[in-house]
Design a protein around this motif. Structure first.
Motif, PDB file in Angstrom:
ATOM      1  N   ALA A 197      41.887  45.416  34.986  1.00 21.07           N
ATOM      2  CA  ALA A 197      42.545  45.027  36.166  1.00 21.07           C
ATOM      3  C   ALA A 197      44.044  45.355  36.064  1.00 21.07           C
ATOM      4  N   ASP A 199      46.277  43.945  38.596  1.00 23.55           N
ATOM      5  CA  ASP A 199      46.943  42.931  39.325  1.00 23.55           C
ATOM      6  C   ASP A 199      45.859  41.819  39.714  1.00 23.55           C
ATOM      7  N   GLU A 200      46.098  40.781  40.388  1.00 22.60           N
ATOM      8  CA  GLU A 200      45.419  39.586  40.900  1.00 22.60           C
ATOM      9  C   GLU A 200      44.218  39.938  41.550  1.00 22.60           C
ATOM     10  N   ALA A 201      44.487  41.241  42.310  1.00 21.99           N
ATOM     11  CA  ALA A 201      43.330  41.654  43.554  1.00 21.99           C
ATOM     12  C   ALA A 201      42.308  42.405  42.605  1.00 21.99           C
ATOM     13  N   ARG A 203      41.878  42.117  39.573  1.00 20.36           N
ATOM     14  CA  ARG A 203      41.299  40.854  38.588  1.00 20.36           C
ATOM     15  C   ARG A 203      40.060  40.199  39.253  1.00 20.36           C
ATOM     16  N   LEU A 204      40.360  39.737  40.444  1.00 24.29           N
ATOM     17  CA  LEU A 204      39.422  38.908  41.253  1.00 24.29           C
ATOM     18  C   LEU A 204      38.160  39.852  41.512  1.00 24.29           C
ATOM     19  N   GLU A 207      35.992  40.132  38.230  1.00 23.43           N
ATOM     20  CA  GLU A 207      35.187  38.984  38.147  1.00 23.43           C
ATOM     21  C   GLU A 207      33.827  39.130  38.928  1.00 23.43           C
ATOM     22  N   GLY A 273      45.589  40.984  49.037  1.00 21.25           N
ATOM     23  CA  GLY A 273      45.879  41.606  47.879  1.00 21.25           C
ATOM     24  C   GLY A 273      46.008  43.088  48.197  1.00 21.25           C
TER      25      GLY A 273
END
Length: 277
Positions: A197, A199-201, A203-204, A207, A273
Motif C-alpha cells: 500500500a 496510502d490509506e485507500a 491499504r483498504l 485488506e 480516497g
C-alpha cells in the motif's frame, strides 16, 4: 515507475505495465464498490486486474473448463473405475493453484512499486479473511477426515464394483489431502503476505484483496462434495453415517457462503480516497 501515477496501458509487452484489460477490470471492480475512475493507479491496476478475471482473459480456458464439466460425467458413466469424485477434487485443486500462481507473478511486480510493508499479525489477517471462512476450512478438512475414517471402519469389502470399496475410500482420502495442501498453500501465503500500500485507500484495497483471495483461490466447499466418499459411492451406508455426511456438506457450504456474503457486505462501498483519475 511512479506507483500513484494513473495506469496508462502504454504497451502490454513492457514489464510492470498494466494491460488494457487489467485497467478495465480494475475500473469494473472499483465501480461495483462505488468508485468511478477513468484510469486507476498503476498499483491498483496491477493488483486488482490480476484477480478474478483469468477466464475472461483466456477464453480457451473457459471453453476447456465448460467441456470438462459437461462431458466428464458422460465419459465416465460407462467406466467402472474408482475415484471419479476424487479426480474432480484433484483437478479443482490444481486449477485453483495454477490461477493463484499466475496472480502471484503480477503481485510481485506490485511489491516492487512500493516498499512492501510488514505482514499484519496473524490475528489481524485472520479477522480480515473472516472467521466464517476459516471455520469452513476447519469443518471441511477435519470433518472430511473423520468421515473418511468412519468409511474405512463401516464399508463392506466389496460393493457393486469389481474393485474393493477401500480403494475408492483411499483415493477420496488422498484427494481430500491434496485439497488440504492446496488450501494451506494459498491460505498460508494470504495470511502472511506483506501489506502492499502507498496510502490509506490502497491499504483498504489490500485488506479487501487479502480477504477475497482466500475465497477466490482457496474455496473449500467443493472438496466437501467431491472428496468425501459417502456421497460419491454406489453403496448403502449406515443411516447415521449418511445423515452425518449430508449435515457435514450443508454446514461446510453454509459457513463458506456466509463468509463470502459478509465479505461482500463489508467492502460493498469504498470510502473516499485516491484511486485514480
Amino acid at each position: 515507475m511512479i506507483a500513484r501515477e494513473p495506469a496508462l496501458p502504454v504497451d502490454p509487452r513492457l514489464p510492470g505495465e498494466p494491460t488494457a484489460l487489467e485497467v478495465g477490470c480494475t475500473r469494473l471492480w472499483l465501480g461495483r464498490r462505488g468508485v468511478r475512475v477513468w484510469l486507476p493507479t498503476r498499483l491498483l491496476a496491477l493488483r486488482i486486474g490480476a484477480r478474478g478475471f483469468e477466464l475472461r482473459r483466456r477464453p480457451e480456458q473457459a471453453v476447456v473448463a465448460g467441456v470438462l464439466a459437461a462431458f466428464f460425467p458422460v465419459l465416465t458413466a460407462g467406466t467402472d473405475l474408482p475415484g471419479r469424485g476424487a479426480a474432480l477434487a484433484v483437478l479443482f485443486a490444481s486449477v485453483q493453484v495454477l490461477r493463484w500462481r499466475r496472480m502471484q507473478r503480477r503481485e510481485r511486480l506490485a511489491e516492487r512499486l512500493t516498499a512492501a510493508g510488514t505482514p499484519p499479525s496473524l490475528r489481524v489477517a485472520a479477522r480480515q479473511v473472516g472467521w466464517w471462512y476459516l471455520s469452513a476450512v476447519a469443518v471441511t478438512f477435519v470433518g472430511g477426515a473423520v468421515l473418511c475414517a468412519a468409511m474405512f471402519l463401516t464399508a463392506p469389502r466389496f460393493g457393486d464394483h469389481w474393485y474393493p470399496l477401500s480403494v475408492d475410500i483411499a483415493l477420496s482420502t488422498i484427494a481430500l489431502a491434496v485439497g488440504a495442501g492446496a488450501t494451506a498453500l494459498v491460505l498460508g501465503k494470504t495470511l502472511r503476505s506483506p501489506v502492499i500500500a502507498e496510502d490509506e485507500a490502497s491499504r483498504l484495497i489490500d485488506e479487501a484483496l487479502r480477504a477475497e483471495d482466500a475465497h477466490r483461490y482457496a474455496s473449500c466447499a467443493a472438496y466437501a462434495l467431491f472428496a468425501v466418499p459417502v456421497l460419491m459411492m454406489a453403496w448403502e451406508p449406515p443411516a447415521l453415517l449418511e445423515w452425518a455426511a449430508w449435515a457435514y456438506l450443508a454446514v461446510a457450504a453454509a459457513l463458506e457462503l456466509t463468509g463470502w456474503l459478509l465479505l461482500r457486505r463489508r467492502y460493498r462501498r469504498l470510502p473516499p480516497g485516491f484511486y485514480g483519475r
